[in-house]
Motif scaffolding. Structure first.
Motif, PDB file in Angstrom:
ATOM      1  N   ALA A 382      39.315  69.748  35.908  1.00  0.00           N
ATOM      2  CA  ALA A 382      40.362  68.734  35.818  1.00  0.00           C
ATOM      3  C   ALA A 382      39.790  67.357  36.126  1.00  0.00           C
ATOM      4  N   LEU A 383      40.253  66.352  35.377  1.00  0.00           N
ATOM      5  CA  LEU A 383      39.795  64.974  35.532  1.00  0.00           C
ATOM      6  C   LEU A 383      40.922  64.103  36.077  1.00  0.00           C
ATOM      7  N   PHE A 384      40.529  62.958  36.630  1.00  0.00           N
ATOM      8  CA  PHE A 384      41.484  61.942  37.044  1.00  0.00           C
ATOM      9  C   PHE A 384      40.892  60.574  36.735  1.00  0.00           C
ATOM     10  N   VAL A 385      41.743  59.551  36.785  1.00  0.00           N
ATOM     11  CA  VAL A 385      41.319  58.180  36.487  1.00  0.00           C
ATOM     12  C   VAL A 385      40.967  57.500  37.802  1.00  0.00           C
ATOM     13  N   ASP A 386      39.765  56.973  37.881  1.00  0.00           N
ATOM     14  CA  ASP A 386      39.279  56.320  39.095  1.00  0.00           C
ATOM     15  C   ASP A 386      39.041  54.845  38.805  1.00  0.00           C
ATOM     16  N   LEU A 387      39.525  53.992  39.693  1.00  0.00           N
ATOM     17  CA  LEU A 387      39.323  52.547  39.597  1.00  0.00           C
ATOM     18  C   LEU A 387      38.344  52.128  40.677  1.00  0.00           C
ATOM     19  N   ASP A 388      37.312  51.352  40.281  1.00  0.00           N
ATOM     20  CA  ASP A 388      36.309  50.900  41.235  1.00  0.00           C
ATOM     21  C   ASP A 388      35.566  49.714  40.632  1.00  0.00           C
ATOM     22  N   PHE A 389      34.767  49.045  41.486  1.00  0.00           N
ATOM     23  CA  PHE A 389      33.984  47.906  41.053  1.00  0.00           C
ATOM     24  C   PHE A 389      32.584  48.372  40.647  1.00  0.00           C
ATOM     25  N   TYR A 390      32.058  47.804  39.564  1.00  0.00           N
ATOM     26  CA  TYR A 390      30.753  48.183  39.024  1.00  0.00           C
ATOM     27  C   TYR A 390      29.888  46.929  38.862  1.00  0.00           C
ATOM     28  N   ASP A 391      28.588  47.114  39.061  1.00  0.00           N
ATOM     29  CA  ASP A 391      27.635  46.019  38.897  1.00  0.00           C
ATOM     30  C   ASP A 391      27.352  45.799  37.413  1.00  0.00           C
ATOM     31  N   ASN A 392      27.406  44.535  37.037  1.00  0.00           N
ATOM     32  CA  ASN A 392      27.107  44.115  35.661  1.00  0.00           C
ATOM     33  C   ASN A 392      27.900  44.922  34.619  1.00  0.00           C
ATOM     34  N   PRO A 393      29.213  44.980  34.750  1.00  0.00           N
ATOM     35  CA  PRO A 393      30.006  45.690  33.736  1.00  0.00           C
ATOM     36  C   PRO A 393      30.146  44.826  32.486  1.00  0.00           C
ATOM     37  N   PRO A 394      30.608  45.392  31.385  1.00  0.00           N
ATOM     38  CA  PRO A 394      30.893  44.574  30.203  1.00  0.00           C
ATOM     39  C   PRO A 394      31.932  43.501  30.536  1.00  0.00           C
ATOM     40  N   PRO A 395      31.796  42.320  29.978  1.00  0.00           N
ATOM     41  CA  PRO A 395      32.738  41.241  30.311  1.00  0.00           C
ATOM     42  C   PRO A 395      34.166  41.625  29.956  1.00  0.00           C
ATOM     43  N   TYR A 396      35.080  41.170  30.798  1.00  0.00           N
ATOM     44  CA  TYR A 396      36.499  41.476  30.598  1.00  0.00           C
ATOM     45  C   TYR A 396      37.083  40.557  29.534  1.00  0.00           C
ATOM     46  N   LYS A 397      37.793  41.156  28.608  1.00  0.00           N
ATOM     47  CA  LYS A 397      38.460  40.418  27.547  1.00  0.00           C
ATOM     48  C   LYS A 397      39.856  41.005  27.389  1.00  0.00           C
ATOM     49  N   ALA A 398      40.868  40.143  27.555  1.00  0.00           N
ATOM     50  CA  ALA A 398      42.253  40.609  27.457  1.00  0.00           C
ATOM     51  C   ALA A 398      42.521  41.184  26.070  1.00  0.00           C
ATOM     52  N   ASP A 399      43.158  42.358  26.032  1.00  0.00           N
ATOM     53  CA  ASP A 399      43.438  43.030  24.776  1.00  0.00           C
ATOM     54  C   ASP A 399      44.711  43.852  24.947  1.00  0.00           C
TER      55      ASP A 399
END
Length: 544
Positions: A382-399
């Protein structure tokens, strides 16, 4: 007029005493007929599925164990699908016969609460009448198949529950609060027009005061076993709920007590306590996660967490797959709808609070917070959705996707491991292994020749060890050791050689002590053996 005619007229006027008896009997009979008619109660009819245990002229109708009527006849209905029982009620029983009155047959029964009606084994079955409160008179009734759970005049609260599952509850199931039975399920009805089950619950007094506008009801099926991303969860209810099921209620921790409710207030019946708690979250923020990995193991209801703290729930997997998001077959993203529920952390949240949460999450997205799928249970996958901070992630773009904001995401742990493994395999494929293999062949050849030489040396050593001289060597060594032991035995303190050696050493010591002045003179004046020692004069003091 003659005397004879006068005598005959007087005889006709005089009555014979014998007529008194029939006249009195006639009067008594008329009185009895009038009294019987005047004392008769109303005649009622009762519809039953079966007339089991009912006998005409014998079966009684009782209220609070007091006889109030008797069955006069039993017949089948015109269409032969029911039984019509005609009963004569006692005088002054009209006030008990109204639209709310209920009747049922009392006979031996075995139910959840034990065995009832044992007193009818000898006396026979009877019909129980429970008077109602309505003012509308009634003379035709439909008998209940089972005895009612509660009486009409009971003090408490009746409420209505709606559910999509018709196999959850049945009549007579317990209603519990914190494990204590405080009521019963009175009736259940499926309404085809609404496609819902409606249950009527009765909460005994004074426990009905526990039901407020924020109360949640959930099913207690006895033993609940759930294996998901959060592990194995087992909930065991009371013994009665284990055998038959039931319903429980309470107020979630993050909700206020609420206000009292009135009769027949409608509530929703949830499948379990966790779903009931989630049903209290009315303010939520929807996001879509575009997953570039497999969603196998991710199901509806899976948690959305931030470093172990639950923030929301997965709503739909997948969510409205459309061809518009498909760019290539290798970058097919699967949309997953999640719901962030701020009330899990802050209690009740209004519209302004939801707007602040949206702005806060957008700032966190710009700072590097991303969503990813992680394994919550290795046994079930079973999987779940995890929210966390990552180093050098892809830039955020509102969509947006289907007019819903898209939450930025990164590949999950398994996908990252797969990418690293592919990169490692690419590096291994790029390596020039020909020189390495040639050097390895040379090394193997040199090692083979070395092994051959070692083999020859081992052969020589074997031949040397097998020679006659080497075989005799242990005996010679043993003989030499014996001779050395005998020599050492002669040097003990008690032996003559030891005493002689000790005397020679003493004489040598005396000689060395006598030669010590000579050695000192030679050290200071080496030529003293050849020349005489010069004479020295005494020093003569002189005046200045």
């Amino acid at each position: 007029m003659s005397d004879d005619s006068r005598a005959r007229r007087e005889s006709r006027r005089r009555l014979s005493p014998i007529w008194i008896v029939p006249i009195v009997a006639l009067l008594i009979g008329a009185w009895m007929v009038w009294h019987n008619y005047a004392s008769r109660g109303p005649l009622i009819t009762i519809e039953m599925e079966t007339a089991e245990g009912i006998e005409a002229g014998k079966t009684l109708i009782k209220t609070r164990n007091v006889e109030v009527g008797k069955v006069e006849s039993v017949r089948l209905s015109d269409n032969l699908d029911k039984t019509i029982v005609t009963a004569r009620m006692s005088k002054d029983s009209e006030r008990m016969l109204n639209a709310d009155s209920r009747l049922w047959v009392v006979k031996p029964r075995i139910g959840r609460e034990g065995i009832s009606g044992l007193n009818t084994v000898l006396s026979g079955a009877y019909i129980q009448l429970q008077p109602g409160d309505s003012r509308d008179e009634e003379d035709h009734f439909v008998a209940l198949e089972q005895p009612p759970v509660t009486t009409q005049d009971a003090k408490g609260l009746r409420i209505d529950l709606t559910s999509n599952d018709g196999s959850v509850l049945s009549d007579g199931d317990p209603v519990t609060y914190e494990g204590f039975v405080v009521g019963r399920v009175e009736s259940s009805e499926f309404r085809p027009s609404e496609k819902e089950m409606h249950y009527t619950l009765y909460i005994d007094s004074p426990y009905h005061e526990l039901v407020t506008s924020t109360t949640r009801f959930w099913s207690t099926s006895g033993v609940s076993l759930r294996l998901d991303s959060q592990g194995l969860q087992v909930d065991v209810g009371s013994l009665e709920s284990v055998l038959s099921g039931g319903v429980a209620f309470g107020i979630p921790e993050d909700l206020p007590r609420g206000r009292p409710v009135v009769e027949n207030t409608s509530f929703t019946l949830y499948s379990d306590q966790e779903e009931a708690r989630e049903g209290s979250f009315h303010q939520a923020i929807d996001y879509v996660i575009m997953v570039d990995d497999t969603v196998r193991g991710l199901s509806r209801g899976a948690p959305v967490e931030f470093r172990g703290v639950r923030l929301g729930t997965v709503v739909s997997v997948p969510y409205r797959l459309t061809h518009q998001r498909v760019r290539t077959l290798s970058s097919f993203e699967i949309p997953v709808l999640i719901r962030i529920e701020p009330e899990r952390l802050e209690g009740q949240v209004d519209d302004d609070g939801v707007a602040q949460w949206k702005k806060r999450l957008e700032r966190l997205f710009k700072r590097g917070m991303r969503a990813t799928l992680k394994s919550g249970n290795l046994l079930t996958g079973a999987l779940f959705v995890d929210l966390d901070f990552y180093d050098n992630p892809p830039p955020y773009k509102a969509d947006t996707f289907d007019d819903i904001e898209v939450m930025p995401s990164v590949s999950g742990g398994l996908a990252q491991m797969e990418a690293k493994l592919n990169a490692l395999l690419d590096k291994l494929n790029a390596l020039d292994v020909e020189p390495v293999l040639s050097n390895l062949n040379k090394t193997l050849s040199a090692s083979e020749s070395l092994v051959k030489r070692l083999d020859k040396t081992a052969g020589h050593v074997d031949s040397l060890l097998g020679s006659e001289a080497v075989q005799k060597l242990p005996g010679d060594i043993s003989t030499s050791i014996d001779n050395l032991n005998r020599t050492l035995d002669g040097l003990t303190p008690d032996s003559s050689a030891y005493r002689k050696l000790e005397g020679d050493l003493e004489r040598l010591d005396r000689v060395l002590k006598k030669a010590e002045p000579l050695l000192d003179t030679l050290e200071k004046n080496p030529s003293s053996l050849i020349f005489d020692k010069p004479t020295t004069r005494d020093p003569i003091p002189r005046a200045q």
